[in-house]
Design a protein around this motif. Structure first.
Motif, PDB file in Angstrom:
ATOM      1  N   PHE A 189      12.922 -74.861  -1.801  1.00  0.00           N
ATOM      2  CA  PHE A 189      13.963 -75.014  -0.716  1.00  0.00           C
ATOM      3  C   PHE A 189      14.194 -73.580  -0.400  1.00  0.00           C
ATOM      4  CE2 PHE A 189      18.296 -76.275   0.822  1.00  0.00           C
ATOM      5  CZ  PHE A 189      17.809 -76.828   2.138  1.00  0.00           C
ATOM      6  N   SER A 190      14.154 -73.228   0.986  1.00  0.00           N
ATOM      7  CA  SER A 190      14.510 -72.166   1.440  1.00  0.00           C
ATOM      8  C   SER A 190      15.889 -71.950   2.090  1.00  0.00           C
ATOM      9  CB  SER A 190      13.556 -71.489   2.634  1.00  0.00           C
ATOM     10  OG  SER A 190      13.881 -72.270   3.823  1.00  0.00           O
ATOM     11  N   GLY A 191      16.546 -73.325   2.046  1.00  0.00           N
ATOM     12  CA  GLY A 191      17.631 -73.343   2.891  1.00  0.00           C
ATOM     13  C   GLY A 191      17.456 -73.844   4.224  1.00  0.00           C
ATOM     14  N   LYS A 192      16.518 -73.522   4.738  1.00  0.00           N
ATOM     15  CA  LYS A 192      16.015 -74.046   5.987  1.00  0.00           C
ATOM     16  C   LYS A 192      14.611 -75.081   6.178  1.00  0.00           C
ATOM     17  CE  LYS A 192      17.684 -69.956   8.340  1.00  0.00           C
ATOM     18  NZ  LYS A 192      17.309 -68.768   9.387  1.00  0.00           N
ATOM     19  N   ASP A 193      13.688 -74.802   5.311  1.00  0.00           N
ATOM     20  CA  ASP A 193      12.922 -75.715   5.115  1.00  0.00           C
ATOM     21  C   ASP A 193      12.276 -75.929   3.706  1.00  0.00           C
ATOM     22  OD1 ASP A 193      11.229 -73.364   4.528  1.00  0.00           O
ATOM     23  OD2 ASP A 193      10.348 -73.285   6.367  1.00  0.00           O
ATOM     24  N   VAL A 194      11.431 -76.809   3.497  1.00  0.00           N
ATOM     25  CA  VAL A 194      10.951 -76.984   2.088  1.00  0.00           C
ATOM     26  C   VAL A 194       9.599 -76.809   2.098  1.00  0.00           C
ATOM     27  CG1 VAL A 194      10.626 -78.793   0.305  1.00  0.00           C
ATOM     28  CG2 VAL A 194      12.567 -78.900   1.926  1.00  0.00           C
ATOM     29  N   VAL A 195       9.210 -76.017   1.192  1.00  0.00           N
ATOM     30  CA  VAL A 195       7.676 -75.620   0.976  1.00  0.00           C
ATOM     31  C   VAL A 195       7.064 -76.571   0.191  1.00  0.00           C
ATOM     32  CG1 VAL A 195       6.031 -73.980   0.359  1.00  0.00           C
ATOM     33  CG2 VAL A 195       8.212 -73.278   1.221  1.00  0.00           C
ATOM     34  N   ASN A 270       2.012 -68.377   7.688  1.00  0.00           N
ATOM     35  CA  ASN A 270       2.842 -68.210   8.717  1.00  0.00           C
ATOM     36  C   ASN A 270       3.948 -69.107   8.925  1.00  0.00           C
ATOM     37  OD1 ASN A 270       1.353 -65.967   9.441  1.00  0.00           O
ATOM     38  ND2 ASN A 270      -0.105 -67.150  10.869  1.00  0.00           N
ATOM     39  N   LYS A 271       3.401 -70.236   8.421  1.00  0.00           N
ATOM     40  CA  LYS A 271       4.348 -71.586   8.461  1.00  0.00           C
ATOM     41  C   LYS A 271       5.473 -71.389   7.528  1.00  0.00           C
ATOM     42  CE  LYS A 271       4.673 -76.617   8.291  1.00  0.00           C
ATOM     43  NZ  LYS A 271       3.926 -77.765   8.389  1.00  0.00           N
ATOM     44  N   PHE A 272       5.261 -70.821   6.451  1.00  0.00           N
ATOM     45  CA  PHE A 272       6.310 -70.812   5.010  1.00  0.00           C
ATOM     46  C   PHE A 272       6.826 -69.560   4.755  1.00  0.00           C
ATOM     47  CE2 PHE A 272       4.230 -75.232   4.793  1.00  0.00           C
ATOM     48  CZ  PHE A 272       5.326 -76.051   4.828  1.00  0.00           C
ATOM     49  N   TYR A 273       5.936 -68.634   4.762  1.00  0.00           N
ATOM     50  CA  TYR A 273       6.178 -67.320   3.990  1.00  0.00           C
ATOM     51  C   TYR A 273       7.122 -66.426   4.897  1.00  0.00           C
ATOM     52  CZ  TYR A 273       5.549 -64.126   0.423  1.00  0.00           C
ATOM     53  OH  TYR A 273       5.584 -63.097  -0.627  1.00  0.00           O
ATOM     54  N   HIS A 274       8.360 -66.694   4.673  1.00  0.00           N
ATOM     55  CA  HIS A 274       9.486 -65.819   5.534  1.00  0.00           C
ATOM     56  C   HIS A 274      10.711 -66.065   4.776  1.00  0.00           C
ATOM     57  CE1 HIS A 274      10.351 -69.894   7.201  1.00  0.00           C
ATOM     58  NE2 HIS A 274       9.077 -69.876   7.654  1.00  0.00           N
ATOM     59  N   GLY A 275      11.414 -65.190   5.430  1.00  0.00           N
ATOM     60  CA  GLY A 275      13.013 -65.281   5.069  1.00  0.00           C
ATOM     61  C   GLY A 275      13.044 -65.520   3.510  1.00  0.00           C
ATOM     62  N   TYR A 276      14.038 -66.306   2.798  1.00  0.00           N
ATOM     63  CA  TYR A 276      14.582 -66.612   1.480  1.00  0.00           C
ATOM     64  C   TYR A 276      13.235 -66.737   0.703  1.00  0.00           C
ATOM     65  CZ  TYR A 276      16.528 -68.371  -2.741  1.00  0.00           C
ATOM     66  OH  TYR A 276      17.030 -68.500  -3.973  1.00  0.00           O
ATOM     67  N   THR A 277      12.299 -67.623   1.188  1.00  0.00           N
ATOM     68  CA  THR A 277      10.879 -68.002   0.358  1.00  0.00           C
ATOM     69  C   THR A 277      10.221 -66.469   0.136  1.00  0.00           C
ATOM     70  OG1 THR A 277      10.732 -70.342   1.477  1.00  0.00           O
ATOM     71  CG2 THR A 277       8.754 -69.216   0.495  1.00  0.00           C
ATOM     72  N   LYS A 278      10.070 -65.532   0.920  1.00  0.00           N
ATOM     73  CA  LYS A 278       9.464 -64.614   0.707  1.00  0.00           C
ATOM     74  C   LYS A 278      10.049 -63.731  -0.182  1.00  0.00           C
ATOM     75  CE  LYS A 278       7.212 -60.760   3.633  1.00  0.00           C
ATOM     76  NZ  LYS A 278       6.878 -60.176   4.995  1.00  0.00           N
ATOM     77  N   THR A 279      11.447 -63.789  -0.334  1.00  0.00           N
ATOM     78  CA  THR A 279      12.339 -63.067  -1.069  1.00  0.00           C
ATOM     79  C   THR A 279      11.931 -63.589  -2.803  1.00  0.00           C
ATOM     80  OG1 THR A 279      14.087 -62.566   0.117  1.00  0.00           O
ATOM     81  CG2 THR A 279      14.426 -62.395  -1.946  1.00  0.00           C
ATOM     82  N   ILE A 280      11.680 -64.943  -2.999  1.00  0.00           N
ATOM     83  CA  ILE A 280      11.565 -65.336  -4.202  1.00  0.00           C
ATOM     84  C   ILE A 280      10.245 -65.803  -4.741  1.00  0.00           C
ATOM     85  CG2 ILE A 280      13.849 -66.581  -4.147  1.00  0.00           C
ATOM     86  CD1 ILE A 280      12.163 -69.158  -3.718  1.00  0.00           C
ATOM     87  N   TYR A 281       9.081 -65.639  -3.673  1.00  0.00           N
ATOM     88  CA  TYR A 281       7.714 -66.043  -3.882  1.00  0.00           C
ATOM     89  C   TYR A 281       6.979 -64.961  -3.960  1.00  0.00           C
ATOM     90  CZ  TYR A 281       4.464 -69.979  -3.881  1.00  0.00           C
ATOM     91  OH  TYR A 281       3.412 -70.954  -4.251  1.00  0.00           O
ATOM     92  N   PRO A 282       6.484 -64.240  -5.080  1.00  0.00           N
ATOM     93  CA  PRO A 282       5.390 -63.113  -5.058  1.00  0.00           C
ATOM     94  C   PRO A 282       4.264 -63.655  -4.407  1.00  0.00           C
ATOM     95  CG  PRO A 282       6.302 -63.560  -7.177  1.00  0.00           C
ATOM     96  CD  PRO A 282       6.735 -64.596  -6.339  1.00  0.00           C
TER      97      PRO A 282
END
Length: 303
Positions: A189-195, A270-282
């Motif tokens: 969960f990114s707070g906006k979407d689910v990867v 491009n679909k998922f690797y942004h915002g919070y997800t980018k912060t927590i996902y190497p």
């Protein structure tokens, strides 16, 4: 030894009616939370090896003279499980709970070597060069299978085998509190979407999500994110299934169109690797897992 101080980045604690959940992470990508009903304490996931002692220090600062009673692990990946060995140095009597399959993985030298390598690589990207290696001390005191009941003081959890992200993925459901301790099979969960995070099975992931949908849940505690309120819980569960199915359709359509794997990976990024997800996902982990996901879907759909 740590070569630099890691800055804390997260909210300290959130409360339900009878249980307090405290975020004890210290590094983006960590997954570690403290669950406390005032009598019994549970560490839910434990983070990396290189942050292990700092996470344990943070727990100790919350508990004071009280002890840590249990560690619940959702699966065997290095960013969720390795910190447990460091917590054991502070609380030797703590009981580690994990799936039966995770216990078998911890017993394999080859699996521990992979975890050690991944932890070392990410530690270096975070500026940590040297730290004590306790990975060979990983253990599971209470290996669980589907449907077992874990009594942690007044708290009672039913274990759910939820394969899809890994074969050893487990969730913990507390019916009394309508609380579910989730795992990455349901989605990140990114707070906006689910990867989507299916690495060993797409169809089994959908089955796992549907099992969780049927539970009477008010709050979900999500690895790498934290505690969701009732409205957030509903959104997350609906979005998790939708995203898992939609992404599988998109990737399989691209495979049928003979798109190159690199192009599909770029689409996922491009679909998922942004915002919070980018912060927590190497980035290296994201690329590795995306490649595995593409290959998995190709096999399951006969492409």
């Amino acid at each position: 030894m740590y070569k630099r101080k890691i800055t804390l980045r997260y909210k300290f604690g959130e409360s339900m009616q009878n249980i307090k959940v405290t975020d004890v992470r210290v590094q983006p990508g960590d997954s570690a939370f403290l669950i406390d009903d005032g009598k019994t304490t549970i560490m839910y996931d434990s983070g990396f090896a290189f942050t292990g002692y700092i996470v344990a220090d943070k727990i100790k600062s919350v508990l004071g003279d009280r002890k840590l009673d249990y560690i619940f692990l959702t699966h065997s990946h290095y960013d969720h499980a390795l910190g447990s060995a460091y917590a054991l140095k502070y609380w030797p009597e703590v009981k580690v709970v994990a799936g039966e399959y995770a216990a078998k993985i911890f017993a394999k030298p080859t699996a521990k070597a992979v975890m050690r390598d991944l932890d070392n690589k990410f530690a270096k990207t975070c500026g940590v060069i040297e730290y004590e290696d306790l990975i060979d001390e990983l253990k599971v005191d209470i290996p669980v299978c589907d449907g077992e009941i874990i009594k942690a003081g007044d708290m009672e959890f039913v274990t759910l085998s939820l394969p899809g992200h890994t074969k050893c993925s487990v969730g913990y459901y507390c019916p009394k509190e309508k609380l579910f301790l989730s795992c990455e099979t349901i989605g990140v969960f990114s707070g906006k979407d689910v990867v989507p995070s299916y690495l060993v099975g797409y169809k089994m992931t959908i089955d796992s999500i549907e099992r969780v949908e049927k539970l009477d849940i008010d709050n979900i505690l999500i690895p790498h994110y934290g505690l969701l309120n009732k409205d957030e819980t509903r959104f997350y569960l609906a979005e998790a299934k939708k995203s898992a199915i939609e992404t599988a359709v998109e990737i399989t359509d691209m495979l049928r169109a003979k798109r190159q794997k690199e192009e599909i990976m770029e689409f996922f990024k491009n679909k998922f690797y942004h915002g919070y997800t980018k912060t927590i996902y190497p980035i290296d982990a994201m690329e590795l897992n995306t490649g595995i996901t593409i290959d998995l879907l190709a096999r399951e759909f006969g492409l």
